[in-house]
Design a protein around this motif. Structure first.
Motif, PDB file in Angstrom:
ATOM      1  N   SER A 119      -8.626   9.848   6.069  1.00  0.00           N
ATOM      2  CA  SER A 119      -7.451   9.026   6.340  1.00  0.00           C
ATOM      3  C   SER A 119      -7.227   8.011   5.227  1.00  0.00           C
ATOM      4  CB  SER A 119      -7.617   8.302   7.680  1.00  0.00           C
ATOM      5  OG  SER A 119      -7.710   9.215   8.742  1.00  0.00           O
ATOM      6  N   VAL A 120      -8.291   7.347   4.808  1.00  0.00           N
ATOM      7  CA  VAL A 120      -8.163   6.369   3.735  1.00  0.00           C
ATOM      8  C   VAL A 120      -7.854   7.073   2.423  1.00  0.00           C
ATOM      9  CG1 VAL A 120      -9.316   4.516   2.493  1.00  0.00           C
ATOM     10  CG2 VAL A 120      -9.685   4.772   4.940  1.00  0.00           C
ATOM     11  N   ALA A 121      -8.390   8.274   2.243  1.00  0.00           N
ATOM     12  CA  ALA A 121      -8.095   9.033   1.029  1.00  0.00           C
ATOM     13  C   ALA A 121      -6.616   9.374   0.942  1.00  0.00           C
ATOM     14  CB  ALA A 121      -8.933  10.308   0.990  1.00  0.00           C
ATOM     15  N   ALA A 122      -5.991   9.655   2.082  1.00  0.00           N
ATOM     16  CA  ALA A 122      -4.554   9.910   2.080  1.00  0.00           C
ATOM     17  C   ALA A 122      -3.805   8.664   1.611  1.00  0.00           C
ATOM     18  CB  ALA A 122      -4.091  10.316   3.479  1.00  0.00           C
ATOM     19  N   CYS A 123      -4.245   7.498   2.071  1.00  0.00           N
ATOM     20  CA  CYS A 123      -3.637   6.244   1.615  1.00  0.00           C
ATOM     21  C   CYS A 123      -3.863   6.055   0.116  1.00  0.00           C
ATOM     22  CB  CYS A 123      -4.229   5.062   2.380  1.00  0.00           C
ATOM     23  SG  CYS A 123      -3.791   4.998   4.130  1.00  0.00           S
ATOM     24  N   ALA A 124      -5.077   6.352  -0.339  1.00  0.00           N
ATOM     25  CA  ALA A 124      -5.385   6.211  -1.764  1.00  0.00           C
ATOM     26  C   ALA A 124      -4.484   7.111  -2.596  1.00  0.00           C
ATOM     27  CB  ALA A 124      -6.849   6.544  -2.016  1.00  0.00           C
ATOM     28  N   GLY A 125      -4.241   8.332  -2.107  1.00  0.00           N
ATOM     29  CA  GLY A 125      -3.361   9.237  -2.831  1.00  0.00           C
ATOM     30  C   GLY A 125      -1.946   8.703  -2.930  1.00  0.00           C
ATOM     31  N   LEU A 126      -1.452   8.118  -1.844  1.00  0.00           N
ATOM     32  CA  LEU A 126      -0.120   7.519  -1.863  1.00  0.00           C
ATOM     33  C   LEU A 126      -0.047   6.385  -2.883  1.00  0.00           C
ATOM     34  CD1 LEU A 126       0.609   7.300   1.972  1.00  0.00           C
ATOM     35  CD2 LEU A 126       1.889   8.666   0.333  1.00  0.00           C
ATOM     36  N   VAL A 127      -1.056   5.524  -2.867  1.00  0.00           N
ATOM     37  CA  VAL A 127      -1.059   4.376  -3.774  1.00  0.00           C
ATOM     38  C   VAL A 127      -1.202   4.834  -5.224  1.00  0.00           C
ATOM     39  CG1 VAL A 127      -2.249   2.230  -4.380  1.00  0.00           C
ATOM     40  CG2 VAL A 127      -1.971   2.864  -1.979  1.00  0.00           C
ATOM     41  N   GLU A 128      -2.039   5.826  -5.457  1.00  0.00           N
ATOM     42  CA  GLU A 128      -2.224   6.321  -6.825  1.00  0.00           C
ATOM     43  C   GLU A 128      -0.906   6.802  -7.419  1.00  0.00           C
ATOM     44  OE1 GLU A 128      -5.095   9.381  -9.334  1.00  0.00           O
ATOM     45  OE2 GLU A 128      -4.828   9.683  -7.185  1.00  0.00           O
ATOM     46  N   ARG A 129      -0.106   7.487  -6.604  1.00  0.00           N
ATOM     47  CA  ARG A 129       1.154   8.025  -7.109  1.00  0.00           C
ATOM     48  C   ARG A 129       2.278   6.994  -7.114  1.00  0.00           C
ATOM     49  NH1 ARG A 129      -1.085  12.289  -4.104  1.00  0.00           N
ATOM     50  NH2 ARG A 129      -0.009  11.652  -2.193  1.00  0.00           N
ATOM     51  N   GLY A 130       2.288   6.104  -6.126  1.00  0.00           N
ATOM     52  CA  GLY A 130       3.416   5.197  -5.994  1.00  0.00           C
ATOM     53  C   GLY A 130       3.204   3.791  -6.506  1.00  0.00           C
ATOM     54  N   ASP A 131       1.948   3.360  -6.648  1.00  0.00           N
ATOM     55  CA  ASP A 131       1.645   1.995  -7.096  1.00  0.00           C
ATOM     56  C   ASP A 131       0.392   2.060  -7.967  1.00  0.00           C
ATOM     57  OD1 ASP A 131       1.471  -0.719  -7.408  1.00  0.00           O
ATOM     58  OD2 ASP A 131       1.489  -1.214  -5.271  1.00  0.00           O
ATOM     59  N   PRO A 132       0.489   2.723  -9.121  1.00  0.00           N
ATOM     60  CA  PRO A 132      -0.711   3.016  -9.920  1.00  0.00           C
ATOM     61  C   PRO A 132      -1.468   1.790 -10.415  1.00  0.00           C
ATOM     62  CG  PRO A 132       1.289   3.542 -11.147  1.00  0.00           C
ATOM     63  CD  PRO A 132       1.711   3.278  -9.736  1.00  0.00           C
ATOM     64  N   ASP A 133      -0.784   0.674 -10.641  1.00  0.00           N
ATOM     65  CA  ASP A 133      -1.496  -0.517 -11.113  1.00  0.00           C
ATOM     66  C   ASP A 133      -2.418  -1.068 -10.028  1.00  0.00           C
ATOM     67  OD1 ASP A 133      -0.349  -0.370 -13.605  1.00  0.00           O
ATOM     68  OD2 ASP A 133       1.290  -1.741 -13.124  1.00  0.00           O
TER      69      ASP A 133
END
Length: 312
Positions: free
Chosen positions: A58-72
């Motif tokens: 579940s947290v990995a899904a969030c990490a994937g979203l952040v990596e693509r949408g908010d990379p900084d």
């Protein structure tokens, strides 16, 4: 009056290669929402339980979203211990989902409904109701409930995004400051509190978030103006310089305060803010040109140095 309109070469579309202009976090990822687990390595004591495997995914899904949408923010979070990432990524993904909501439709009513959906999610999480089936809502609920995060700050973060739906300018500088505090300041405070910040640390942590928010706001000016928004109360160079100067002052105020070591990973989200603000103070014209962000090599080196020295 808004800031000077940027040239086509400095618009968000030209800088990012995306087909529609707007703040960097407003575009949807082009790839499918696959859960990436490369950031998460379960500890020996947790790898054998279904509960921890579920939470990791579940947290990995969030990490994937952040990596693509908010990379900084993703890069900053990756310098944190894994236990801290498990708290930061759901909050950052929540912020990303809320920030996108006004930009995924041209219909104000639909955008309002999207934001209201998240306000309802927050109310239900805090109230102990069953969590809605959503890849961000479930891990967000765990973080909010474990850390007893304040509903007021969560709700204010969502409510502030209503400004993005419409074309109305801010009434005055105080209204713009309040918007930056509710969004970037609120997210910084929620992230730090999730990592163990005490209530007596809220003031300086929000000051750090405000400084970070001013930097983010100035970097987003060209994209906002491409959308016909008026993101600044006063776009004259001297007013832009003063706004950046106050953001820089807020960062310096926060750094003068002795804060808990545990909250440093949350504060590190502002790793680029000081440089961005100094550039805006030195040359306000760089705001309209979209020329505030450091080069990739310099940015990576700055983040690595902060991580190695335990600073933010």
């Amino acid at each position: 009056m808004g800031a000077p309109r940027p040239s086509p070469a400095s618009s968000s579309t030209a800088r990012t290669g995306r087909g529609s202009a707007g703040p960097p976090w407003a575009s949807r990822p082009t790839s499918s929402m696959r859960a990436s687990t490369r950031w998460w390595t379960p500890s020996a004591g947790s790898s054998g339980t279904a509960q921890h495997r579920w939470r990791g995914m579940s947290v990995a899904a969030c990490a994937g979203l952040v990596e693509r949408g908010d990379p900084d923010r993703f890069r900053a979070a990756m310098t944190a211990p894994v236990a801290a990432r498990e708290k930061l990524f759901p909050l950052y993904a929540f912020n990303l989902e809320v920030a996108r909501a006004p930009f995924v439709t041209k219909e104000p009513m639909i955008a309002e409904m999207r934001l209201q959906w998240w306000r309802d999610v927050v109310e239900e999480i805090v109230g102990g109701a069953p969590v809605r089936a959503h890849e961000v809502a479930a891990p967000l609920a765990q973080v909010v409930r474990e850390a007893a995060l304040p509903e007021a700050a969560l709700d204010a973060l969502v409510a502030a995004r209503r400004w993005d739906i419409y074309s109305d300018p801010f009434e005055d500088q105080a209204a713009l400051d309040a918007h930056v505090d509710a969004t970037a300041g609120g997210l910084m405070w929620l992230s730090a509190k999730a990592l163990g910040a005490g209530d007596d640390e809220e003031g300086p942590i929000r000051r750090a978030g405000f400084g970070h928010g001013v930097a983010l706001w100035l970097m987003a000016i060209p994209g906002f103006e491409e959308r016909g928004k008026r993101p600044l109360v006063d776009g004259r160079p001297e007013a832009v310089r003063e706004f950046a100067r106050r953001g820089l002052e807020a960062l310096h105020d926060a750094r003068k305060t002795r804060l808990s070591k545990a909250v440093v990973p949350a504060l590190r989200a502002a790793w680029q803010a000081e440089g961005v603000l100094k550039r805006a103070v030195a040359d306000p014209g760089r705001v309209a040109q979209g020329a505030l962000t450091p080069g990739p090599a310099a940015g990576a080196a700055a983040l690595a140095l902060r991580a190695a020295t335990g600073r933010w």
